[in-house]
Design an enzyme around this catalytic site. Structure first.
Site, PDB file in Angstrom:
ATOM      1  N   SER A  88      36.459  20.764  39.965  1.00  0.00           N
ATOM      2  CA  SER A  88      36.178  21.620  41.121  1.00  0.00           C
ATOM      3  C   SER A  88      36.206  20.861  42.457  1.00  0.00           C
ATOM      4  O   SER A  88      37.256  20.441  42.890  1.00  0.00           O
ATOM      5  CB  SER A  88      34.846  22.344  40.914  1.00  0.00           C
ATOM      6  OG  SER A  88      34.610  23.241  41.952  1.00  0.00           O
ATOM      7  N   ASP A 138      37.980  25.746  47.268  1.00  0.00           N
ATOM      8  CA  ASP A 138      37.672  24.447  46.660  1.00  0.00           C
ATOM      9  C   ASP A 138      38.817  24.098  45.691  1.00  0.00           C
ATOM     10  O   ASP A 138      39.804  24.827  45.607  1.00  0.00           O
ATOM     11  CB  ASP A 138      36.290  24.470  45.975  1.00  0.00           C
ATOM     12  CG  ASP A 138      36.250  25.380  44.766  1.00  0.00           C
ATOM     13  OD1 ASP A 138      37.038  26.340  44.720  1.00  0.00           O
ATOM     14  OD2 ASP A 138      35.443  25.141  43.857  1.00  0.00           O
ATOM     15  N   ASP A 178      39.484  24.233  42.489  1.00  0.00           N
ATOM     16  CA  ASP A 178      39.936  25.125  41.419  1.00  0.00           C
ATOM     17  C   ASP A 178      39.910  26.591  41.846  1.00  0.00           C
ATOM     18  O   ASP A 178      40.078  27.484  41.014  1.00  0.00           O
ATOM     19  CB  ASP A 178      39.129  24.906  40.137  1.00  0.00           C
ATOM     20  CG  ASP A 178      37.659  25.243  40.293  1.00  0.00           C
ATOM     21  OD1 ASP A 178      37.119  25.042  41.392  1.00  0.00           O
ATOM     22  OD2 ASP A 178      37.052  25.727  39.330  1.00  0.00           O
ATOM     23  N   ASP A 227      37.779  28.842  42.666  1.00  0.00           N
ATOM     24  CA  ASP A 227      36.833  29.906  42.297  1.00  0.00           C
ATOM     25  C   ASP A 227      35.942  30.249  43.485  1.00  0.00           C
ATOM     26  O   ASP A 227      35.214  31.237  43.455  1.00  0.00           O
ATOM     27  CB  ASP A 227      35.997  29.553  41.041  1.00  0.00           C
ATOM     28  CG  ASP A 227      35.174  28.288  41.192  1.00  0.00           C
ATOM     29  OD1 ASP A 227      35.427  27.508  42.137  1.00  0.00           O
ATOM     30  OD2 ASP A 227      34.279  28.071  40.359  1.00  0.00           O
TER      31      ASP A 227
HETATM   32 MG    MG Z   1      35.084  25.400  41.894  1.00  0.00          MG
END
Ligand code: MG
Length: 448
Positions: A94, A237, A239, A241
């Site tokens: 992340s 960020d 990844d 999400d």
């Molecule tokens: Mg993340």
């Protein structure tokens, strides 16, 4: 022993996160969940190495691996849910620095795996109680394409796409060289939004800036929003999400602002409903939800906990202040692209983001910490609760003392020998005063 933190297992590559560990975890996950398991990754330099090791472990335990390639975490979650897989694994760290990588487990309904299931995977890992299939039953691996496309199609179907397409919006999009690079530009294209992109080439060294979307890392985005006269700036960020926004005046919006704007809009559009958020969230969220005729429910800190509470009560919307917003009509997990689409809908319908931000009540939050040995945390919290027994106190997560127009929350750190003290009030002076008073009480209790 504990392997999984709040967001999976993470570590520095070839130090505390290596091939042996990844393969062992793959074996443990494959022993725990049989059948088809999706796997995806963000663009970190170690992605192929860790993904291959986890995949080998999964196959040796008999799982069929479906490799989705480089995709945002919520696209793996959506794929698992939509295609009826046994679960999923996302290879990502992340927002951590590029030398890190991590392994995150996804349950069969697409949600982040609950703690009790992670504990079972940990038990299998440490006891080496792996299923080792005979040659007839070892799993195979196939590569699946189209995960991002079906994920984005669902998002577009859930917003007022025609209004967004007709609004003539311009945005600046900063993907932090992360997994969002391959999805959010496509979403903006589909929604007829002019996108000026920054760091939108996946690159595992994160050369643009570190992948945590804090203000200090988004100075190029802020400058470009101002220079291009864009309607808003968008940052993910690593990844994707989570999503953080910059308004049309170039102001960085803390995640509580976007959470409040979307929460109020959702409640108003639906004529009521319940919003779920952790106890550490700003009172601004509660204020706007109540103003719109909705209810708020607080949970312990952690996005899987918020998501599970939302499922349990049939909530309308939920999320965290770090830009992780959860839309049940799409899926019960934080979703960066869905957040982008919903905020575009709000801006297209209700005008400039800066005007919406100015309608969110202002609060100030301060944070401090105080050392406390792990073994004393429970007793000290009990004593703190006794001390504040005449006040309004919420014990959902730690001790939260609620004042008129503010609160102070004391939470034991899960990883370090300390308490975190969060204080929120209408003015910075009041927030500081409340947090100092609470720290003084704690330090007295710690002397005994
Ligand atoms: Mg993340």
């Amino acid at each position: 022993m504990r392997l999984f933190g709040t967001n999976g297992v993470r570590g520095v590559i070839n130090e505390d996160m290596n091939v042996q560990m990844a393969m062992g975890l793959g074996k443990a996950i494959g022993t725990f969940m049989t059948g088809r398991v999706a796997i995806g990754n963000d663009p970190r330099t170690s992605a192929d190495m860790i993904k291959s090791a986890v995949s080998c472990g999964l196959m040796s335990a008999g799982a069929e691996v479906v490799d989705l390639g480089m995709v945002p975490t919520p696209a793996v979650q959506f794929y698992v849910k939509e295609n009826g897989l046994s679960g999923g694994v996302m290879i990502t760290a992340s927002h951590n620095p590029p030398e890190f990588n991590g392994i995150k487990c996804i349950d069969s309904d697409g949600t982040e795996m609950p703690r009790f299931k992670e504990e079972e995977i940990e038990r299998i890992y440490f006891s080496r109680d792996f299923r080792s299939c005979d040659w007839m039953r070892v799993g195979g691996l196939c590569r699946a394409s189209g995960a991002v496309e079906s994920y984005l199609r669902n998002i577009v179907s859930l917003v007022d796409a025609d209004t967004i397409r007709g609004a003539g919006l311009t945005v600046v999009l900063d993907c932090a060289n992360g997994a969002g690079s391959i999805s959010t530009p496509l979403l903006l294209n589909d929604l007829n939004v002019r996108a000026i992109t920054l760091n939108a080439n996946p690159q595992g060294t994160f050369p643009g800036h570190p992948s945590e979307p804090v203000e200090a890392h988004l100075q190029d985005l802020i400058a470009l929003v101002k220079a291009s006269d864009a309607d808003l700036g968008i940052a993910h960020d690593g990844d994707a999400d989570r999503t953080i926004f910059v308004d049309d005046k170039g102001r960085y919006l803390y995640g509580d602002k976007s959470l409040a704007i979307v929460a109020e809009y959702m409640v108003r559009e639906n004529g009521g409903g319940t919003v779920v958020t952790p106890v550490s969230s700003s009172l601004a969220v509660e204020d706007v939800v109540k103003r719109a005729g909705g209810d708020i429910i607080y949970t312990r800190v952690g996005s899987p906990i918020v998501a599970r509470k939302m499922i349990e009560i049939g909530a309308l919307f939920g999320g965290e202040e770090n830009g992780g917003l959860i839309f049940p009509e799409h899926q019960y997990c934080r979703d960066g692209a869905m957040t982008v689409a919903k905020v575009l809908e709000i801006v297209a319908k209700e005008g400039p983001l800066s005007a919406l931000v100015d309608k969110v009540p202002q609060y100030c939050q301060v944070k401090r910490k105080i050392a406390c040995p792990d073994e004393r945390k429970g007793t000290v919290l009990d004593e703190l609760l006794d001390y504040y027994c005449s006040e309004t106190v919420d014990t959902t997560d730690g001790v939260k003392i609620i004042y008129n127009g503010g609160w102070t929350l004391v939470r034991p750190s899960g990883t370090e020998p300390l308490f975190r003290i969060y204080s929120e009030a209408k003015t910075e002076g009041d927030a500081i005063r409340h947090s100092e008073e609470c720290e003084a009480v704690l330090s007295e209790l710690l002397k005994i």
